[in-house]
Scaffold this motif. Structure first.
Motif, PDB file in Angstrom:
ATOM      1  N   ARG A 141      51.225  46.786  31.225  1.00  9.24           N
ATOM      2  CA  ARG A 141      49.625  47.018  30.910  1.00  9.24           C
ATOM      3  C   ARG A 141      49.007  45.741  31.367  1.00  9.24           C
ATOM      4  O   ARG A 141      49.244  44.725  31.205  1.00  9.24           O
ATOM      5  N   VAL A 142      48.019  46.134  31.950  1.00  7.53           N
ATOM      6  CA  VAL A 142      47.195  44.722  32.467  1.00  7.53           C
ATOM      7  C   VAL A 142      45.657  44.848  32.050  1.00  7.53           C
ATOM      8  O   VAL A 142      45.170  46.100  32.131  1.00  7.53           O
ATOM      9  N   TYR A 143      45.000  43.819  31.884  1.00  5.88           N
ATOM     10  CA  TYR A 143      43.662  43.673  31.635  1.00  5.88           C
ATOM     11  C   TYR A 143      43.056  42.667  32.205  1.00  5.88           C
ATOM     12  O   TYR A 143      43.522  41.458  32.322  1.00  5.88           O
ATOM     13  N   VAL A 144      42.077  42.994  33.070  1.00  5.10           N
ATOM     14  CA  VAL A 144      41.531  41.926  34.027  1.00  5.10           C
ATOM     15  C   VAL A 144      40.088  41.651  33.878  1.00  5.10           C
ATOM     16  O   VAL A 144      39.381  42.779  33.470  1.00  5.10           O
ATOM     17  N   GLN A 145      39.634  40.534  33.777  1.00 10.85           N
ATOM     18  CA  GLN A 145      38.245  40.172  33.425  1.00 10.85           C
ATOM     19  C   GLN A 145      37.859  39.144  34.563  1.00 10.85           C
ATOM     20  O   GLN A 145      38.229  38.253  35.043  1.00 10.85           O
ATOM     21  N   ILE A 146      36.695  39.723  35.203  1.00 14.04           N
ATOM     22  CA  ILE A 146      36.093  38.842  36.348  1.00 14.04           C
ATOM     23  C   ILE A 146      35.390  37.562  35.697  1.00 14.04           C
ATOM     24  O   ILE A 146      34.518  37.925  34.643  1.00 14.04           O
ATOM     25  N   SER A 147      35.617  36.480  36.365  1.00 11.82           N
ATOM     26  CA  SER A 147      34.840  35.339  35.846  1.00 11.82           C
ATOM     27  C   SER A 147      34.301  34.782  37.013  1.00 11.82           C
ATOM     28  O   SER A 147      34.745  33.958  37.899  1.00 11.82           O
ATOM     29  N   ASP A 148      32.967  35.262  37.655  1.00 12.74           N
ATOM     30  CA  ASP A 148      32.417  35.272  38.799  1.00 12.74           C
ATOM     31  C   ASP A 148      31.389  34.366  38.918  1.00 12.74           C
ATOM     32  O   ASP A 148      30.458  34.230  38.234  1.00 12.74           O
ATOM     33  N   ASN A 149      31.459  33.046  40.021  1.00 14.70           N
ATOM     34  CA  ASN A 149      30.494  32.063  39.923  1.00 14.70           C
ATOM     35  C   ASN A 149      29.402  32.936  40.762  1.00 14.70           C
ATOM     36  O   ASN A 149      28.248  31.992  40.449  1.00 14.70           O
ATOM     37  N   ASP A 150      29.461  33.703  41.248  1.00 19.71           N
ATOM     38  CA  ASP A 150      28.296  34.254  42.235  1.00 19.71           C
ATOM     39  C   ASP A 150      27.884  35.682  41.621  1.00 19.71           C
ATOM     40  O   ASP A 150      27.388  36.498  42.578  1.00 19.71           O
ATOM     41  N   PHE A 186      39.091  35.470  38.554  1.00 21.37           N
ATOM     42  CA  PHE A 186      39.337  36.500  37.467  1.00 21.37           C
ATOM     43  C   PHE A 186      40.369  36.271  36.829  1.00 21.37           C
ATOM     44  O   PHE A 186      41.579  35.578  37.295  1.00 21.37           O
ATOM     45  N   ASN A 187      40.708  36.788  35.568  1.00 24.49           N
ATOM     46  CA  ASN A 187      41.665  36.640  34.519  1.00 24.49           C
ATOM     47  C   ASN A 187      42.732  37.542  34.450  1.00 24.49           C
ATOM     48  O   ASN A 187      42.044  38.740  34.426  1.00 24.49           O
ATOM     49  N   ILE A 188      43.655  37.625  34.384  1.00 25.71           N
ATOM     50  CA  ILE A 188      44.867  38.744  34.147  1.00 25.71           C
ATOM     51  C   ILE A 188      45.658  38.422  33.001  1.00 25.71           C
ATOM     52  O   ILE A 188      46.178  37.573  32.982  1.00 25.71           O
ATOM     53  N   LEU A 189      45.407  39.410  31.987  1.00 21.59           N
ATOM     54  CA  LEU A 189      46.552  39.436  30.814  1.00 21.59           C
ATOM     55  C   LEU A 189      47.390  40.638  30.948  1.00 21.59           C
ATOM     56  O   LEU A 189      47.052  41.674  31.034  1.00 21.59           O
ATOM     57  N   ALA A 190      48.867  40.482  30.998  1.00 25.53           N
ATOM     58  CA  ALA A 190      49.626  41.470  30.984  1.00 25.53           C
ATOM     59  C   ALA A 190      50.651  41.554  29.966  1.00 25.53           C
ATOM     60  O   ALA A 190      50.930  40.570  29.519  1.00 25.53           O
ATOM     61  N   VAL A 191      50.882  42.796  29.636  1.00 26.85           N
ATOM     62  CA  VAL A 191      51.615  42.897  28.148  1.00 26.85           C
ATOM     63  C   VAL A 191      52.788  43.995  28.525  1.00 26.85           C
ATOM     64  O   VAL A 191      52.698  44.989  29.087  1.00 26.85           O
ATOM     65  N   GLY A 192      54.013  43.489  28.606  1.00 24.00           N
ATOM     66  CA  GLY A 192      55.145  44.397  28.672  1.00 24.00           C
ATOM     67  C   GLY A 192      56.371  43.995  28.288  1.00 24.00           C
ATOM     68  O   GLY A 192      56.507  43.312  27.135  1.00 24.00           O
ATOM     69  N   ARG A 193      57.452  44.137  29.134  1.00 29.01           N
ATOM     70  CA  ARG A 193      58.955  43.833  28.417  1.00 29.01           C
ATOM     71  C   ARG A 193      59.618  43.137  29.452  1.00 29.01           C
ATOM     72  O   ARG A 193      59.365  43.203  30.736  1.00 29.01           O
ATOM     73  N   TRP A 194      60.270  42.216  29.119  1.00 27.47           N
ATOM     74  CA  TRP A 194      61.160  41.341  30.041  1.00 27.47           C
ATOM     75  C   TRP A 194      62.788  41.916  29.739  1.00 27.47           C
ATOM     76  O   TRP A 194      63.524  41.494  30.707  1.00 27.47           O
ATOM     77  N   LYS A 195      63.236  42.724  28.633  1.00 25.95           N
ATOM     78  CA  LYS A 195      64.591  43.230  28.661  1.00 25.95           C
ATOM     79  C   LYS A 195      64.438  44.500  27.939  1.00 25.95           C
ATOM     80  O   LYS A 195      63.334  45.081  27.531  1.00 25.95           O
TER      81      LYS A 195
END
Length: 195
Positions: A141-150, A186-195
């Protein structure tokens, strides 16, 4: 029996107190009672949990007696493949926390130079695909947040974030009448499984 207290007598020479034999008899009686309470003269067993002990003579037996699992001896932070509860990794893409349970959480900031936005019906749009700091075993699952200088000129927003196990395709949209095309992050936070 009640605790037997040795009478030390009156200072400075102990006048009126127990002689050496009587004092040692009291001490031995106290020790015998203590040893009997703890399980006998040889103390071949660990002190039972009911009497304030661990129930075992070794660390492993003590953990079992107290009902502790393997986490009781695991490193809190270290290499999870070596038994640690969690592991922190920072790399050129971002950072992530890997947990012994199989959970992994990654975080990153993606900086984008000035790009041309494509024109659409009523909007302008842009696609930026970024590699994730860690490869997941399934799509996270990903959560994206824009951090826009413009942001004032662009009025942009995240339209869609489409992850795979190792990348995230990020679609940004802006009002058709805006002209901003400068660099942004922009920032990406991802949550999931590695195994």
């Amino acid at each position: 029996m009640a605790k037997q207290t040795i009478n030390l007598g009156v200072a400075p020479n102990g006048a009126g107190g127990d002689d050496r034999r009587a004092a040692w008899l009291k001490a031995i009686s106290n020790f015998n009672e203590l040893y009997a309470f703890l399980g006998g003269d040889a103390l071949t067993e660990g002190l039972p949990v009911a009497k304030g002990g661990t129930g075992g003579k070794t660390q492993a037996a003590g953990r079992t007696g107290l009902g502790l699992k393997t986490a009781a001896i695991a490193d809190a932070v270290g290499d999870v493949s070596q038994g640690a509860l969690m592991q922190y990794v920072s790399n050129s893409t971002g950072e992530y926390w890997r947990f012994a349970s199989g959970l992994v959480i990654s975080s990153q900031t993606v900086s984008v130079g000035a790009l041309s936005w494509s024109a659409g019906t009523g909007v302008r749009y842009l696609n930026v695909t970024a590699g994730l700091p860690v490869t997941f075993v399934t799509t996270p699952r990903v959560y994206v947040q824009i951090s826009d200088n413009d942001i004032s000129a662009r009025s942009a927003w995240v339209a869609a974030a489409i992850p795979t196990a190792s990348t995230c395709s990020n679609w940004f949209a802006a009002n058709a009448g805006t002209t901003g095309s400068g660099a942004f992050s922009f920032n990406i936070l991802a949550v999931g499984r590695w195994k």
